[in-house]
Design a protein around this motif. Structure first.
Motif, short mmCIF file in Angstrom:
data_model
loop_
_atom_site.label_atom_id
_atom_site.label_comp_id
_atom_site.label_asym_id
_atom_site.label_seq_id
_atom_site.Cartn_x
_atom_site.Cartn_y
_atom_site.Cartn_z
N ASP A 440 0.16 -14.12 18.95
CA ASP A 440 1.37 -13.97 19.46
C ASP A 440 0.10 -15.61 20.74
O ASP A 440 -0.52 -16.15 20.71
CB ASP A 440 0.28 -13.13 21.25
N PRO A 441 1.72 -15.77 20.68
CA PRO A 441 1.82 -17.85 21.40
C PRO A 441 1.07 -17.78 23.00
O PRO A 441 0.25 -18.51 23.39
CB PRO A 441 2.88 -18.50 21.73
N HIS A 442 1.43 -16.24 23.58
CA HIS A 442 0.55 -16.68 24.90
C HIS A 442 -0.83 -16.14 24.77
O HIS A 442 -0.63 -16.16 25.60
CB HIS A 442 1.51 -15.25 25.32
N TYR A 443 -1.57 -16.14 23.83
CA TYR A 443 -2.71 -15.72 23.85
C TYR A 443 -3.67 -16.78 22.98
O TYR A 443 -4.73 -17.10 22.62
CB TYR A 443 -3.08 -14.46 22.74
N PHE A 444 -2.82 -17.76 22.67
CA PHE A 444 -3.44 -18.97 21.77
C PHE A 444 -3.99 -19.63 22.70
O PHE A 444 -5.83 -19.94 22.66
CB PHE A 444 -2.55 -19.97 20.95
N ALA A 445 -4.05 -20.39 24.14
CA ALA A 445 -4.70 -20.66 24.78
C ALA A 445 -5.77 -20.01 24.74
O ALA A 445 -7.34 -20.93 25.72
CB ALA A 445 -3.87 -21.21 26.19
N LEU A 446 -6.06 -18.93 25.28
CA LEU A 446 -7.26 -18.20 26.19
C LEU A 446 -7.94 -18.23 24.42
O LEU A 446 -9.52 -18.09 25.24
CB LEU A 446 -6.45 -16.95 25.80
N GLY A 447 -7.50 -18.04 23.47
CA GLY A 447 -8.24 -17.98 22.32
C GLY A 447 -9.13 -19.44 22.33
O GLY A 447 -10.65 -19.53 21.90
N TYR A 528 -6.58 -32.51 24.92
CA TYR A 528 -6.18 -33.00 24.26
C TYR A 528 -4.42 -33.36 25.07
O TYR A 528 -3.70 -34.24 25.53
CB TYR A 528 -6.13 -33.92 23.23
N VAL A 529 -3.73 -32.09 23.68
CA VAL A 529 -2.49 -31.41 24.94
C VAL A 529 -2.53 -31.65 25.51
O VAL A 529 -1.32 -31.49 26.71
CB VAL A 529 -2.39 -29.98 23.19
N GLU A 530 -3.50 -31.01 26.55
CA GLU A 530 -2.90 -30.12 27.27
C GLU A 530 -3.29 -31.63 29.13
O GLU A 530 -2.47 -31.68 29.72
CB GLU A 530 -4.25 -29.95 28.29
N GLU A 531 -3.59 -32.48 28.30
CA GLU A 531 -3.79 -34.16 29.21
C GLU A 531 -1.45 -34.53 28.38
O GLU A 531 -1.43 -35.22 28.85
CB GLU A 531 -4.23 -34.89 27.96
N VAL A 532 -1.90 -34.13 27.88
CA VAL A 532 0.01 -34.31 27.04
C VAL A 532 0.79 -34.07 27.90
O VAL A 532 2.00 -34.51 28.47
CB VAL A 532 0.07 -34.10 25.61
N ARG A 533 0.58 -32.25 28.74
CA ARG A 533 1.44 -31.97 29.38
C ARG A 533 1.61 -32.40 30.25
O ARG A 533 2.57 -32.95 31.52
CB ARG A 533 1.18 -30.28 29.43
N LEU A 632 0.60 -24.72 24.37
CA LEU A 632 -0.19 -25.51 23.20
C LEU A 632 1.10 -25.60 21.84
O LEU A 632 0.96 -26.84 21.43
CB LEU A 632 -1.37 -25.25 23.21
N ILE A 633 1.59 -24.23 21.64
CA ILE A 633 1.92 -24.60 20.45
C ILE A 633 3.17 -25.07 20.33
O ILE A 633 3.82 -25.73 19.44
CB ILE A 633 1.97 -22.43 20.01
N ASP A 634 3.88 -24.82 21.91
CA ASP A 634 5.08 -25.81 21.81
C ASP A 634 5.01 -27.11 21.86
O ASP A 634 5.48 -27.80 21.91
CB ASP A 634 5.57 -25.13 23.59
#
Length: 833
Positions: A440-447, A528-533, A632-634
């Motif tokens: 589930d992409p919505h739980y990915f960041a929580l993982g 790093y992906v969060e910094e990209v956002r 993050l998956i997006d």
């Protein structure tokens, strides 16, 4: 509640510093020994101080240049937060300060440990261990206090200056603080590489000429390189390790905080929450790693006081004494974690265990267990009390070639267990945190938050685990002091027992450092992906003045800005959307090389979605991704972060290559410096025969000067690999290439670091095994061969291997800092590749 947790974290970090100072003052009141012992300790102290002064001068120049470039990027081009240059400088300063304080304590403690060993083994252990605890408590105290103060300034203080309407979001705060880690990483790399070159050049010179050619005893006062060797233990194994783990400690907390904010930003993770409730959850996700770290400090202090032993203690009981302190702290942290997680962690549907325990609590415990297991396996693989090292020592009976061959093989073979432990821990921490909703992409960041907080858990007891590591060089120097001062054999026997324990704890500490580096680097890769956002958001804000009319504008291949009156929205057009045959031709017709290109009104439609603005391609119905809501998956889909993407694949190869090039540079640096050291020792013995008879005192200062000069010159190029590789890769291959680079450097660097550290540790302890009287003992052909093997292993375990821990984290930190530049101006972003 937020203020209460913040005060608790600040109070615990302050207590750590106070306890460290109390241990230091107590150690300074202990007897320093005879006049000869004090003179030897002063020579080591002066050499270490001279080296660090020179190193910090070089590092200061480099830091000022980098800070100037970061200031241009932040203030001139708006590529990153304006707090980044300050965070970079202060991060490096506190990293260097923690190493210097640890070194200062260690150089004061060695002669006092030797003096205490004249009357009691337990007293010698207490002085050495509590002096090591000064390093451990200083690292965690400085690290956590720095983070809490920065957070307080940005979260509560900054709005008082600029007003609530201009206050920073939690996303901006955590990403800005994350950049502080680049300064700590850069300083740690200089400390590790420079200190490693210094210490191993001196060690190789002292061993090859002193032991092999002249059959001198360990730390013989007739060996001109003895003082340089003891200086190296302090600048490499104490100051270097302190800076290394300071950076891991802070990096794990900061990366986890950023991932927590990203995880709870999603309105779909816990449906039905207001914006204020989501922000409260984000704040709790920041505070949880701070609370766990603060609790770990308090319980580490408890564990330190539990370390003591009897006078007739053997190696097994000495290890049990240290294990009692570490295991007690670890178990207590596990219990405290359950309470803290239940109090602070937002209750996410599907992730609660027994309805009351958040899955994240088990992620923390898994991190603690993984650190313990890696340390235990490292002890088995390198200690001369176990079969692998004993069998390796037997190979010395046939000469240096066979012990080197088997040592390399043993090091390679030892990689499997740490990889399996860390890999399993990563999967389990991810799974428990997200309730095993792994698809589930919505739980990915929580993982990923679970992976980050597992690293926090592993490092939560750093106050005591680093004490066991810093204890090693103190005990080693105490033995050297006793030998050079000519103390009675019983004292040397006691210091040898402490030193032997130190060898085991040092190897275990290196394994722990490698494991924590792997988990921290993985969390940083996600951060790093969060910094990209955030870079996309800053990019969109900077374009507002360039857009005069309402409508959609194409900024890059897939980045779209929509203006609607006074409001602007940023969207990502994923590759599969723009490659749709109904869209492709019209999309490609819109250029962006001369600035944002106006998109025809009939191509994209703007509407109001359930959670904010939505944009849809009219012809295909494909929905663009709102940057504010992107997962993050997006972002990984946007950059096609797949091994089938040649940019990502090339990045993987570059990351793997960088680790090998880095090791080659550091090992060659040790070889060149050792060449000069060997020549100098031979020259002194040849030109002054009275040194060998004890009638003339060697020139101890000259070897120290040789190692100092070599280390300063040789540390620049390896550091440049860590600083420049992410920047150059990003500018050429874009964000996807950087993701590949970080994955390649992490996977290859982790395995290579384990191999080098364990191989070097095995060679060292195989030599110690023979020196204990086995296989002919000291001076035998087997001993000569083992010394050669140990000499080969020196740069493995004390220069290249430990430095790889920092390299993989530094490359992640540099990538975070330059993300804004790469997102906007890479060859991929501007359409060249």
């Amino acid at each position: 509640m937020d203020v209460l947790v913040w005060i608790f974290a600040l109070g615990a970090s302050t207590l750590a510093l106070m306890q460290a100072f109390a241990f230091y003052r107590w150690m300074m009141t202990c007897d320093e020994g005879t006049a000869e012992m004090r003179s030897i300790a002063a020579a080591v102290r002066d050499g270490a101080n001279a080296y660090l002064r020179q190193q910090y001068f070089v590092v200061t120049v480099v830091f000022l240049v980098i800070a100037g470039l970061l200031s241009i990027a932040a203030f001139g081009y708006g590529l990153q937060s304006k707090f980044v240059p300050i965070a970079f400088l202060t991060g490096g300063f506190f990293s260097g300060l923690s190493g210097w304080l640890g070194m200062k304590t260690a150089t004061q403690a060695s002669s006092r440990t030797a003096a205490a060993a004249r009357s009691s083994l337990n007293q010698g252990l207490k002085i050495a261990f509590r002096s090591g605890a000064v390093m451990g408590l200083t690292v965690v105290g400085l690290g956590l206090s720095y983070i809490t103060i920065w957070f307080g300034v940005l979260y509560w203080g900054w709005p008082l200056v600029v007003g609530d309407e201009h206050k920073l979001s939690l996303e901006a705060i955590t990403v800005s603080m994350l950049c502080f880690g680049m300064g700590a990483s850069a300083q740690a790399l200089f400390a590790r590489v420079g200190g490693g070159i210094f210490t191993k050049a001196a060690d190789v010179g002292a061993d090859l000429v002193g032991k092999v050619e002249q059959h001198m005893a360990e730390d013989s006062p007739r060996n001109p390189a003895t003082i340089a060797d003891n200086v190296g233990d302090n600048v490499g194994d104490v100051a270097g390790m302190g800076a290394d783990l300071y950076e891991s400690y802070c990096g794990s907390i900061l990366a986890t905080a950023a991932l927590g904010v990203a995880a709870f930003a999603s309105p779909t993770l816990i449906p039905g929450l207001s914006e204020e409730a989501r922000q409260a959850n984000q704040l709790n996700a920041i505070l949880l790693p701070l609370a766990i770290s603060a609790t770990g400090i308090l319980l580490s202090i408890v564990g330190i006081y539990l370390v003591h032993t009897s006078e007739d203690a053997n190696q097994k009981s000495l290890l049990a004494a240290l294990a009692r302190g570490i295991n007690s702290s670890t178990i207590l942290v596990c219990v405290a974690t359950l309470a803290l997680s239940g109090w602070l962690m937002p209750q996410v549907p599907g992730t609660m265990i027994l309805g009351v325990i958040p899955g994240v609590a088990l992620s923390v415990i898994i991190g603690l267990a993984a650190g313990w297991l890696v340390g235990k396996f490292t002890e088995y693989a390198t200690s001369d009390h176990f079969a692998p090292t004993q069998k390796l020592a037997e190979q010395a009976q046939t000469g240096p070639a066979t012990i080197i061959i088997c040592g390399i093989a043993d090091g390679m073979g030892s990689v499997w267990a740490p990889v399996m432990i860390i890999g399993t821990a990563t999967m389990a921490a991810f799974g428990f945190a997200c309730g095993w909703n792994m698809n589930d992409p919505h739980y990915f960041a929580l993982g990923l938050y679970g992976v980050g907080i597992a690293a926090v858990g592993m490092l939560s007891t750093l106050g005591i685990t680093l004490a066991t590591d810093a204890y090693g060089p103190i005990a080693d120097n105490a033995g050297g002091n006793a030998e050079m001062a000519g103390l009675e054999p019983a004292v040397r026997a006691r210091t040898d027992a402490l030193d032997s324990l130190g060898n085991t704890t040092a190897a275990t500490g290196k394994g722990f450092a490698i494991g924590s580096a792997a988990l921290t680097a993985l969390a940083l890769l996600a951060a790093y992906v969060e910094e990209v956002r955030m870079s996309f958001e800053r990019w969109g804000d900077s374009l507002v003045t360039q857009i005069a009319e309402d409508g959609f504008y194409k900024v890059s291949r897939g980045f779209v800005i929509a203006r609607e009156g006074a409001e602007t929205h940023a969207f990502l057009a994923l590759p599969y959307l723009v490659n749709d045959s109904r869209i492709r031709e019209s999309w490609q017709a819109v250029g962006f090389s001369q600035g944002p290109g106006k998109i025809p009104q009939e191509l994209v439609e703007l509407s109001e979605g359930e959670h904010g603005a939505a944009a849809t391609f009219s012809a295909s119905g494909g929905q663009l991704v709102n940057v504010d809501l992107a997962t993050l998956i997006d972002f990984t889909n946007y950059y096609e972060a797949s091994v089938l993407n040649p940019r990502v694949l090339l990045g993987l190869f570059l990351g793997a290559m960088a680790t090998f090039v880095f090791c080659a540079l550091t090992m060659k640096a040790v070889g060149r410096a050792a060449f000069g050291m060997v020549e100098e020792v031979r020259r002194q013995l040849r030109e002054t025969p009275g040194i060998l008879t004890g009638e003339v005192t060697p020139d101890y200062a000259r070897p120290v000067q040789i190692s100092t000069k070599a280390a300063q010159l040789e540390m620049i190029l390896p550091a440049a690999v860590g600083l420049l590789t992410p920047l150059l890769t990003g500018m050429l291959l874009g964000v996807g290439g950087v993701m590949g680079l970080l994955a390649g450097s992490l996977s290859t660097g982790f395995c290579l670091a384990v191999f080098m550290s364990n191989a070097g540790g095995s060679w060292d302890n195989a030599k110690k095994y023979i020196e204990s009287g086995k296989l002919g003992g000291k001076g035998s052909p087997a001993h000569d061969a083992a010394v050669v093997g140990d000499t080969v292993g020196d740069p493995f375990k004390d220069t290249s291997g430990p430095s790889l821990n920092i390299l993989i984290k530094l490359m992640s930190m540099v990538s975070v800092v330059v993300a804004g530049l790469v997102v906007r101006y890479s060859a991929v972003a501007v359409g060249w590749l």
